[in-house]
Design a protein around this motif. Structure first.
Motif, short mmCIF file in Angstrom:
data_model
loop_
_atom_site.label_atom_id
_atom_site.label_comp_id
_atom_site.label_asym_id
_atom_site.label_seq_id
_atom_site.Cartn_x
_atom_site.Cartn_y
_atom_site.Cartn_z
N UNK A 256 0.81 -1.22 0.00
CA UNK A 256 0.00 0.00 0.00
C UNK A 256 0.85 1.27 0.00
N UNK A 257 0.19 2.39 -0.17
CA UNK A 257 0.87 3.67 -0.06
C UNK A 257 1.28 3.94 1.39
N UNK A 258 0.44 3.47 2.33
CA UNK A 258 0.72 3.67 3.75
C UNK A 258 0.43 2.39 4.52
N UNK A 259 1.40 1.93 5.30
CA UNK A 259 1.22 0.73 6.12
C UNK A 259 1.49 1.11 7.57
N UNK A 260 0.51 0.85 8.43
CA UNK A 260 0.64 1.17 9.86
C UNK A 260 0.59 -0.13 10.64
N UNK A 261 1.64 -0.39 11.42
CA UNK A 261 1.73 -1.62 12.20
C UNK A 261 1.65 -1.28 13.68
N UNK A 262 0.76 -1.96 14.38
CA UNK A 262 0.60 -1.75 15.82
C UNK A 262 0.85 -3.02 16.59
N UNK A 263 1.82 -3.01 17.50
CA UNK A 263 2.08 -4.19 18.31
C UNK A 263 2.64 -5.35 17.52
N UNK A 264 3.37 -5.06 16.43
CA UNK A 264 3.99 -6.09 15.59
C UNK A 264 5.50 -5.96 15.73
N UNK A 265 6.16 -7.04 16.13
CA UNK A 265 7.60 -6.97 16.39
C UNK A 265 8.42 -6.77 15.12
N UNK A 266 7.94 -7.34 14.02
CA UNK A 266 8.67 -7.18 12.75
C UNK A 266 9.53 -8.37 12.39
N UNK A 267 9.06 -9.57 12.70
CA UNK A 267 9.78 -10.79 12.31
C UNK A 267 9.87 -10.85 10.80
N UNK A 268 10.90 -11.53 10.28
CA UNK A 268 11.14 -11.58 8.84
C UNK A 268 9.94 -12.14 8.09
N UNK A 269 9.20 -13.07 8.74
CA UNK A 269 8.03 -13.66 8.09
C UNK A 269 6.99 -12.59 7.77
N UNK A 270 6.81 -11.65 8.69
CA UNK A 270 5.83 -10.58 8.47
C UNK A 270 6.38 -9.53 7.50
N UNK A 271 7.64 -9.20 7.67
CA UNK A 271 8.25 -8.17 6.82
C UNK A 271 8.19 -8.55 5.35
N UNK A 272 8.27 -9.84 5.07
CA UNK A 272 8.24 -10.30 3.68
C UNK A 272 6.94 -9.93 2.99
N UNK A 291 10.99 -4.18 13.81
CA UNK A 291 10.22 -3.45 12.80
C UNK A 291 10.69 -2.01 12.66
N UNK A 292 11.28 -1.46 13.71
CA UNK A 292 11.76 -0.08 13.64
C UNK A 292 12.93 0.08 12.67
N UNK A 293 13.51 -1.04 12.25
CA UNK A 293 14.64 -0.98 11.31
C UNK A 293 14.21 -0.56 9.90
N UNK A 294 12.94 -0.78 9.56
CA UNK A 294 12.53 -0.48 8.19
C UNK A 294 11.44 0.58 8.08
N UNK A 295 11.09 1.22 9.19
CA UNK A 295 9.99 2.18 9.14
C UNK A 295 10.45 3.56 8.68
N UNK A 296 9.49 4.33 8.19
CA UNK A 296 9.73 5.74 7.88
C UNK A 296 9.45 6.59 9.11
N UNK A 297 8.46 6.14 9.91
CA UNK A 297 8.12 6.82 11.14
C UNK A 297 7.85 5.77 12.22
N UNK A 298 8.46 5.95 13.39
CA UNK A 298 8.25 5.00 14.47
C UNK A 298 7.78 5.70 15.73
N UNK A 299 6.87 5.06 16.45
CA UNK A 299 6.36 5.59 17.71
C UNK A 299 6.56 4.53 18.79
N UNK A 300 7.33 4.87 19.82
CA UNK A 300 7.49 3.96 20.95
C UNK A 300 6.35 4.26 21.92
N UNK A 301 5.40 3.35 21.97
CA UNK A 301 4.23 3.57 22.80
C UNK A 301 3.25 2.42 22.69
#
Length: 319
Positions: A256-272, A291-301
């Protein structure tokens, strides 16, 4: 000018957005010729829709003898169309859906041509761009034998309007007995959620283990944005949400143009399944989450605080 066949992706005559993306790409390669496989009496209405995106021809294949079977008859229909167009055929484009990829594979064998699946871009010379190995590499590829058959992921191009003649031509298909071996014996419509289809949505809001099973904040933010709802494998395996929502290597691939992930650690299976998204935003309580390794914007919360606040502000802005 050479023709480029574009298989229309539709639901009972309602043309889906990926079709307009394919027609936009097709204009780079030649003269777009849309192929509508569906009810014959819907052909004229469909032609009016694709006309706005540059379709010069619309081949209408009445599905009266096709719709009771799986994909094999559709592959035969495209094979016979390709043979009709002959040497003036420049390429065949299909949506990169489960059905589209299977039709493309069968068609490639039938007409002896090269096949490229899951392209995210197609250049004027037919060179495609793909994201491979779980999104870790971007490669360029092109078909070197026969007529290029290419399936393109949704949201890979911005639909651009262009006037087309959309000359309607009825095309009769002869379906072999072999193509009728797999028959549909029962079906039921999917329950409507009011949200866009996950693989076609321009915005996707996903939830993972961090939801704790409560997807209400995810759904409310998605509804505020007009987005689709997705999920990680952890959320699906926990039984919190059906598998049809899963994004990842064993689920669906979205871009998508915008992807928002909430409470997702960012395992390689999901990142794919999501890292080709144009803009990625993540909310996670763990500042070390991969997941913070590949984001454009990250929120710790906490998503249970961030998502409802974001949804409220979005609704206010809209109002």
């Amino acid at each position: 000018m050479s023709e480029v066949l574009v298989l229309i992706d539709h639901a009972d005559g309602e043309v889906k957005k990926p079709t307009y993306e394919l027609l936009t790409i097709a204009r780079r390669l030649g003269e777009p010729a849309a192929v509508f496989i569906g009810s014959g009496d819907q052909g004229a209405a469909v032609a009016e829709k694709v006309k706005k995106y540059g379709a010069e021809k619309v081949y209408v294949v009445d599905d009266a003898q096709i719709k009771g079977y799986l994909v094999a008859p559709k592959a035969e229909a495209l094979q016979q169309l390709a043979e009709k167009v002959g040497d003036s055929l420049a390429a065949i484009l299909l949506p990169s859906t489960m059905e589209g990829r299977e039709i493309a594979g069968r068609l490639a064998i039938k007409i002896g041509s090269g096949l490229i699946t899951d392209a995210v871009d197609v250049a004027e010379d037919g060179t495609t761009t793909q994201s491979v190995f779980a999104g870790n590499y971007t490669v360029k590829a092109s078909v070197t034998h026969g007529t290029p058959i290419i399936t393109v992921k949704a949201n890979s191009a911005t639909p651009e309007e262009a006037d087309g003649a959309a000359a309607v031509e009825q095309f009769a298909v002869t379906v072999s007995d072999a193509a009728k071996r797999a028959q549909i014996v029962a079906s039921q419509p999917r329950k409507a959620s009011g949200r866009p289809d996950l693989t076609e949505a321009a915005i996707v809001v996903s939830g993972g283990r961090g939801t704790g099973g409560n997807f209400e904040p995810v759904e409310k933010l998605a509804d505020a944005l007009g987005a689709a709802v997705g999920a990680s494998r952890a959320a699906v395996d926990s039984g919190w949400i059906p598998h049809s929502f899963q994004i990842g290597q064993t689920g669906k691939t979205v871009s998508p143009q915008l992807y928002i992930a909430g409470g997702i650690s960012g395992a390689i299976q999901h990142r794919a399944g999501m890292q080709t998204s144009k803009t990625i935003v993540a909310v996670n309580k763990d500042e070390e989450a991969p997941i913070f390794e590949l984001v454009d914007f990250g929120v710790v919360g906490d998503l249970h605080t961030v998502f409802p606040t974001a949804a409220e502000k979005i609704v206010e802005r809209k109002g």
